[in-house]
Every structure is written in C-alpha cells, then in structure tokens.
Design a protein around this motif. Sequence first.
Motif, PDB file in Angstrom:
ATOM      1  N   GLY A 196     -51.148  53.342  40.435  1.00  0.00           N
ATOM      2  CA  GLY A 196     -51.858  53.099  41.698  1.00  0.00           C
ATOM      3  C   GLY A 196     -53.350  52.901  41.482  1.00  0.00           C
ATOM      4  N   ALA A 197     -53.945  53.583  40.531  1.00  0.00           N
ATOM      5  CA  ALA A 197     -55.378  53.434  40.262  1.00  0.00           C
ATOM      6  C   ALA A 197     -55.695  52.075  39.667  1.00  0.00           C
ATOM      7  CB  ALA A 197     -55.842  54.536  39.320  1.00  0.00           C
ATOM      8  N   ARG A 198     -54.730  51.429  39.020  1.00  0.00           N
ATOM      9  CA  ARG A 198     -54.976  50.116  38.414  1.00  0.00           C
ATOM     10  C   ARG A 198     -54.778  48.961  39.393  1.00  0.00           C
ATOM     11  NH1 ARG A 198     -51.784  52.204  33.874  1.00  0.00           N
ATOM     12  NH2 ARG A 198     -50.064  51.065  34.809  1.00  0.00           N
ATOM     13  N   GLN A 199     -54.256  49.210  40.604  1.00  0.00           N
ATOM     14  CA  GLN A 199     -54.024  48.136  41.562  1.00  0.00           C
ATOM     15  C   GLN A 199     -55.351  47.656  42.137  1.00  0.00           C
ATOM     16  OE1 GLN A 199     -50.988  46.836  41.624  1.00  0.00           O
ATOM     17  NE2 GLN A 199     -50.678  48.417  40.089  1.00  0.00           N
ATOM     18  N   ASP A 200     -55.347  46.431  42.720  1.00  0.00           N
ATOM     19  CA  ASP A 200     -56.617  45.831  43.154  1.00  0.00           C
ATOM     20  C   ASP A 200     -57.298  46.650  44.230  1.00  0.00           C
ATOM     21  OD1 ASP A 200     -58.766  44.290  43.486  1.00  0.00           O
ATOM     22  OD2 ASP A 200     -57.735  42.518  44.193  1.00  0.00           O
ATOM     23  N   PRO A 201     -56.706  46.897  45.398  1.00  0.00           N
ATOM     24  CA  PRO A 201     -57.315  48.048  46.048  1.00  0.00           C
ATOM     25  C   PRO A 201     -56.558  49.260  45.505  1.00  0.00           C
ATOM     26  CG  PRO A 201     -55.924  46.928  47.644  1.00  0.00           C
ATOM     27  CD  PRO A 201     -55.843  46.186  46.347  1.00  0.00           C
ATOM     28  N   PRO A 202     -57.246  50.241  44.954  1.00  0.00           N
ATOM     29  CA  PRO A 202     -56.539  51.402  44.411  1.00  0.00           C
ATOM     30  C   PRO A 202     -55.674  52.063  45.470  1.00  0.00           C
ATOM     31  CG  PRO A 202     -58.848  51.435  43.787  1.00  0.00           C
ATOM     32  CD  PRO A 202     -58.680  50.322  44.766  1.00  0.00           C
ATOM     33  N   MET A 203     -54.500  52.534  45.040  1.00  0.00           N
ATOM     34  CA  MET A 203     -53.531  53.116  45.965  1.00  0.00           C
ATOM     35  C   MET A 203     -53.335  54.594  45.646  1.00  0.00           C
ATOM     36  SD  MET A 203     -50.773  50.025  45.593  1.00  0.00           S
ATOM     37  CE  MET A 203     -49.568  50.620  46.718  1.00  0.00           C
ATOM     38  N   SER A 204     -53.028  55.368  46.674  1.00  0.00           N
ATOM     39  CA  SER A 204     -52.704  56.773  46.458  1.00  0.00           C
ATOM     40  C   SER A 204     -51.239  56.888  46.043  1.00  0.00           C
ATOM     41  CB  SER A 204     -52.958  57.578  47.741  1.00  0.00           C
ATOM     42  OG  SER A 204     -52.022  57.181  48.736  1.00  0.00           O
ATOM     43  N   VAL A 205     -50.820  58.077  45.694  1.00  0.00           N
ATOM     44  CA  VAL A 205     -49.440  58.293  45.258  1.00  0.00           C
ATOM     45  C   VAL A 205     -48.474  57.986  46.399  1.00  0.00           C
ATOM     46  CG1 VAL A 205     -47.800  60.018  44.432  1.00  0.00           C
ATOM     47  CG2 VAL A 205     -50.113  59.999  43.533  1.00  0.00           C
TER      48      VAL A 205
END
Length: 135
Positions: free
Chosen positions: A98-107
């Motif tokens: 999730g941290a590597r996605q373009d807008p960072p995502m939470s769990v």
Amino acid sequence: RQAELAASSSSASLLTICDGCETSDTMRTGLALLLCVLGAEAFVQPQLKALPLTVIAGRNDKRTKRGKVYAGSNGNSRPRKKESDAAVDPYFTLREWGARQDPPMSVEEVVASKVAERAKVEVTQAEVLEAVTPF
C-alpha cells in the motif's frame, strides 16, 4: 648409491664365475637379464609410507557448514539463528504494498481493493443480451 654398489659387486662375482666355464647363449641371456634387473633397481623410486587419511572438507569435518549441519552443532561457520522477541506483523506485506501505490493506501484500503478484485466478474455483451431478453 648402496644399490649401485651391490649391483656392481654381484655382477662382478657372476662374471668371474662364468669366465671359467663355457657359456652358452641361454647362460648369456640369463646373465644379461639378471644384470638388467639389478641395474633397474637403482632407478625405482622408494615406496613412501601411506599417510593417515584425513578429511579436508565434507560431512565429517566439523569446521565447515556441511559438517556442522551433519553433526547438528553450531559455531563460527554455522551460527545459531537469533530468536527475536518482537511480535510478527501479519499485515507487513499489505502495508508495504500500500505504501508503494501512487496515492499511498492504508491496510484497510488495500484489503478492500483486493477483495473487490476477486469479486469482479467479467460479463460479455452476449451474456447481457441473453439476460435482458425474456424469450
């Protein structure tokens, strides 16, 4: 050097024995063979003592990793794994992804997107037309 002296002394004594008698071809051949054998001993290498068998590397060598595994021991070449007291994070891979996605995502967002991907069903136009038409 001692073998050469022994060979020369024995050949000299054989020559003195044979000089007094009449020698035939077989006697000469035998004498020549005897001299060849005695002379060849000077060129033969002395036999070395067999050294005790030593294992340099392998299962029985406790200094190598393979030997440590075979013996079930630990040491410099095979240290023990350190046991950590920290709790294992079951969401570590989801958090990293999730941290590597373009807008960072939470769990929670990552889990929701993964569940949505599994729930997706591809429907073709023919299936839609078949479902809409009553007959």
